[in-house]
Write a protein that holds these residues in place. Structure first.
Motif, PDB file in Angstrom:
ATOM      1  N   LEU A   1       2.143  33.762 -40.077  1.00 25.62           N
ATOM      2  CA  LEU A   1       2.146  32.255 -40.047  1.00 25.62           C
ATOM      3  C   LEU A   1       3.975  31.718 -39.303  1.00 25.62           C
ATOM      4  O   LEU A   1       4.352  31.352 -39.087  1.00 25.62           O
ATOM      5  CB  LEU A   1       1.896  31.111 -40.631  1.00 25.62           C
ATOM      6  CG  LEU A   1       0.461  31.056 -40.831  1.00 25.62           C
ATOM      7  CD1 LEU A   1      -0.249  30.784 -42.367  1.00 25.62           C
ATOM      8  CD2 LEU A   1       0.001  30.889 -39.485  1.00 25.62           C
ATOM      9  N   ARG A   2       4.148  32.123 -40.849  1.00 21.08           N
ATOM     10  CA  ARG A   2       6.251  32.042 -40.745  1.00 21.08           C
ATOM     11  C   ARG A   2       6.390  33.095 -38.966  1.00 21.08           C
ATOM     12  O   ARG A   2       7.529  32.611 -38.710  1.00 21.08           O
ATOM     13  CB  ARG A   2       6.754  32.900 -41.749  1.00 21.08           C
ATOM     14  CG  ARG A   2       8.438  32.056 -41.990  1.00 21.08           C
ATOM     15  CD  ARG A   2       8.866  32.938 -43.974  1.00 21.08           C
ATOM     16  NE  ARG A   2       8.269  34.244 -44.117  1.00 21.08           N
ATOM     17  CZ  ARG A   2       7.675  35.124 -45.282  1.00 21.08           C
ATOM     18  NH1 ARG A   2       6.345  33.974 -45.572  1.00 21.08           N
ATOM     19  NH2 ARG A   2       7.844  36.297 -45.660  1.00 21.08           N
ATOM     20  N   GLU A   3       6.144  33.699 -39.309  1.00 16.95           N
ATOM     21  CA  GLU A   3       6.855  34.414 -38.065  1.00 16.95           C
ATOM     22  C   GLU A   3       6.963  34.300 -36.886  1.00 16.95           C
ATOM     23  O   GLU A   3       7.382  34.188 -35.699  1.00 16.95           O
ATOM     24  CB  GLU A   3       6.103  35.923 -37.824  1.00 16.95           C
ATOM     25  CG  GLU A   3       7.328  37.173 -37.049  1.00 16.95           C
ATOM     26  CD  GLU A   3       6.717  37.156 -35.777  1.00 16.95           C
ATOM     27  OE1 GLU A   3       7.585  37.605 -35.004  1.00 16.95           O
ATOM     28  OE2 GLU A   3       5.526  36.606 -35.687  1.00 16.95           O
TER      29      GLU A   3
ATOM     30  N   PRO B   1      17.595  36.252 -33.895  1.00 16.87           N
ATOM     31  CA  PRO B   1      18.117  37.263 -35.117  1.00 16.87           C
ATOM     32  C   PRO B   1      17.416  38.068 -35.669  1.00 16.87           C
ATOM     33  O   PRO B   1      16.658  37.772 -36.508  1.00 16.87           O
ATOM     34  CB  PRO B   1      18.794  35.501 -35.869  1.00 16.87           C
ATOM     35  CG  PRO B   1      18.771  34.756 -35.043  1.00 16.87           C
ATOM     36  CD  PRO B   1      17.485  34.608 -34.424  1.00 16.87           C
ATOM     37  N   ASP B   2      17.961  39.220 -35.686  1.00 13.67           N
ATOM     38  CA  ASP B   2      17.431  40.164 -36.561  1.00 13.67           C
ATOM     39  C   ASP B   2      17.900  39.897 -38.710  1.00 13.67           C
ATOM     40  O   ASP B   2      17.088  40.505 -39.502  1.00 13.67           O
ATOM     41  CB  ASP B   2      18.253  41.895 -36.556  1.00 13.67           C
ATOM     42  CG  ASP B   2      17.477  41.936 -35.670  1.00 13.67           C
ATOM     43  OD1 ASP B   2      16.801  42.059 -35.022  1.00 13.67           O
ATOM     44  OD2 ASP B   2      18.373  43.242 -34.472  1.00 13.67           O
ATOM     45  N   ALA B   3      18.456  38.943 -38.678  1.00 14.35           N
ATOM     46  CA  ALA B   3      18.812  39.094 -40.251  1.00 14.35           C
ATOM     47  C   ALA B   3      17.740  38.030 -40.699  1.00 14.35           C
ATOM     48  O   ALA B   3      17.869  37.897 -42.138  1.00 14.35           O
ATOM     49  CB  ALA B   3      20.080  38.040 -40.063  1.00 14.35           C
ATOM     50  N   LEU B   4      16.612  37.074 -39.615  1.00 10.86           N
ATOM     51  CA  LEU B   4      15.980  36.756 -40.488  1.00 10.86           C
ATOM     52  C   LEU B   4      15.316  38.159 -41.211  1.00 10.86           C
ATOM     53  O   LEU B   4      14.187  37.129 -42.456  1.00 10.86           O
ATOM     54  CB  LEU B   4      15.256  36.398 -39.324  1.00 10.86           C
ATOM     55  CG  LEU B   4      15.821  34.760 -38.703  1.00 10.86           C
ATOM     56  CD1 LEU B   4      15.654  34.603 -37.733  1.00 10.86           C
ATOM     57  CD2 LEU B   4      16.014  34.073 -40.241  1.00 10.86           C
ATOM     58  N   SER B   5      14.993  39.267 -40.822  1.00 12.27           N
ATOM     59  CA  SER B   5      13.794  40.201 -41.108  1.00 12.27           C
ATOM     60  C   SER B   5      12.729  39.738 -41.331  1.00 12.27           C
ATOM     61  O   SER B   5      11.453  40.097 -42.404  1.00 12.27           O
ATOM     62  CB  SER B   5      14.863  40.595 -42.878  1.00 12.27           C
ATOM     63  OG  SER B   5      15.503  40.929 -43.107  1.00 12.27           O
ATOM     64  N   LEU B   6      12.115  39.457 -40.220  1.00 11.81           N
ATOM     65  CA  LEU B   6      11.052  38.104 -40.164  1.00 11.81           C
ATOM     66  C   LEU B   6       9.748  39.707 -39.887  1.00 11.81           C
ATOM     67  O   LEU B   6       8.524  39.587 -40.420  1.00 11.81           O
ATOM     68  CB  LEU B   6      10.363  37.380 -39.201  1.00 11.81           C
ATOM     69  CG  LEU B   6      11.748  35.919 -39.747  1.00 11.81           C
ATOM     70  CD1 LEU B   6      11.110  34.857 -38.497  1.00 11.81           C
ATOM     71  CD2 LEU B   6      10.340  35.069 -40.579  1.00 11.81           C
ATOM     72  N   ARG B   7      10.052  40.503 -39.195  1.00  8.95           N
ATOM     73  CA  ARG B   7       8.791  41.979 -39.294  1.00  8.95           C
ATOM     74  C   ARG B   7       9.174  42.923 -39.972  1.00  8.95           C
ATOM     75  O   ARG B   7       8.182  43.578 -40.352  1.00  8.95           O
ATOM     76  CB  ARG B   7       9.828  42.200 -37.274  1.00  8.95           C
ATOM     77  CG  ARG B   7       9.368  41.416 -36.440  1.00  8.95           C
ATOM     78  CD  ARG B   7       9.750  41.947 -35.224  1.00  8.95           C
ATOM     79  NE  ARG B   7       8.865  41.564 -33.575  1.00  8.95           N
ATOM     80  CZ  ARG B   7       9.832  41.584 -32.770  1.00  8.95           C
ATOM     81  NH1 ARG B   7      10.260  42.407 -32.396  1.00  8.95           N
ATOM     82  NH2 ARG B   7       8.896  41.006 -31.653  1.00  8.95           N
ATOM     83  N   ASN B   8       9.574  43.107 -40.810  1.00 10.50           N
ATOM     84  CA  ASN B   8       9.540  43.724 -42.453  1.00 10.50           C
ATOM     85  C   ASN B   8       8.552  43.082 -42.706  1.00 10.50           C
ATOM     86  O   ASN B   8       7.919  44.495 -43.137  1.00 10.50           O
ATOM     87  CB  ASN B   8      11.034  43.223 -43.610  1.00 10.50           C
ATOM     88  CG  ASN B   8      12.520  43.742 -42.557  1.00 10.50           C
ATOM     89  OD1 ASN B   8      12.483  44.139 -40.972  1.00 10.50           O
ATOM     90  ND2 ASN B   8      13.084  43.779 -43.289  1.00 10.50           N
TER      91      ASN B   8
END
Length: 314
Positions: free
Chosen positions: A154-156, A305-312
């Motif tokens: 949900l966050r992503e 932005p990649d820095a959010l690291s959501l796909r981790n």
């Protein structure tokens, strides 16, 4: 430039709750604040209620509840909260998203209890009056609650929609043309496919004869469908489908060993052995070595932005 996003003041750590406390959501202050310019509001304080104050609750008809003081139903704040929401919806027309405090009779977006004459909440739930006013004024704006943002999917999804909403507003601000709309859709092709292959195809058909329609009406219909599609949670199955499509652009560029490695990584993502960031990172690596003008424009590879690291975590 940071994207403007509305938020319930208590989630930023402001002591504005009925008991003088707050509900600090560190996700917002420690992570999202790097990319979002938060516009904080506490509607209960905004309409003149003090800190601390008597708590309020929703009562009556679930579809049109009243906001009253818990211990004195004669203290009715319904009209003030609704009017305040309508006022702020007009003032903050530049927002690209909103994060509300869960369960609040003023700010709750989902599953807010609505109490009945017997003292018990109805089986159905309602929405906080301030949140409801903003939702009605901006039905396509991405909105989410504090509690639900703890869920990685949900966050992503919410943050993906905020950035897409911002992109659209930038497009409109620069002046809409049929050509710009087609280019926008082309850039979001694989993002849409990941959220709903069926609706992606329908949007493609909508734009197939774009030049025959007035741009304003076409854009309005397209944007409505765009935000509806992006609100659907992308699954491993649909992500895998997109990853395999992207893989196809590299079939004549990679060695046999590289192709096998990429196929294995995508399959391990499909079976939940790996998070999405792994195949995405490998694909971006290969496309850096073998540039493709069409793929490099795809929002899917860089929706935020990649820095959010959501796909981790998905």
């Amino acid at each position: 430039m940071r994207i403007k996003v509305g938020i319930s003041s208590c989630l930023l750590g402001e002591s504005v709750r009925f008991d003088g406390g707050h509900k600090h959501l560190r996700l917002c202050t420690d992570s999202l604040s790097r990319f979002f310019e938060f516009v904080a509001e506490c509607p209960e304080v905004g309409i003149g209620m003090g800190i601390p104050r008597k708590p309020i609750r929703l009562v009556g008809d679930v579809d049109a509840p009243q906001a009253v003081a818990v211990h004195d139903y004669n203290l009715n704040y319904t009209e003030k909260l609704t009017a305040f929401g309508q006022q702020k919806a007009h003032e903050h027309s530049d927002l690209c998203g909103y994060i509300f405090m869960k369960n609040s009779p003023s700010c709750g977006l989902f599953r807010v209890k609505v109490y009945q004459e017997n003292g018990y909440p109805a089986a159905e739930t309602g929405r906080g009056l301030y949140a409801d006013a903003l939702k009605k004024a901006h039905p396509l704006m991405p909105m989410e609650e504090s509690g639900r943002l703890n869920d990685p999917l949900l966050r992503e999804n919410f943050i993906t929609r905020v950035f897409a909403y911002y992109d659209w507003k930038q497009l409109v601000r620069g002046g809409l043309t049929h050509h710009k709309l087609i280019n926008f859709h082309s850039r979001y092709k694989y993002s849409l496919m990941a959220h709903s292959p069926k609706h992606y195809a329908e949007l493609g058909r909508m734009l197939a004869d774009a030049g025959k329609h007035e741009i304003e009406a076409l854009a309005e219909g397209y944007f409505t469908e765009l935000m509806t599609v992006l609100s659907k949670i992308a699954s491993r199955k649909t992500h895998t489908n997109v990853l395999m499509h992207l893989q196809g652009y590299l079939k004549k560029k990679l060695s046999s060993a590289e192709k096998q490695e990429l196929a294995d990584i995508i399959n391990r993502y499909r079976t939940a052995e790996l998070p999405l960031i792994v195949p995405i990172t490998l694909l971006k690596h290969h496309f850096n070595n073998h540039p493709n003008a069409y793929i490099v424009r795809q929002a899917y590879l860089q929706p935020y932005p990649d820095a959010l690291s959501l796909r981790n975590a998905i």
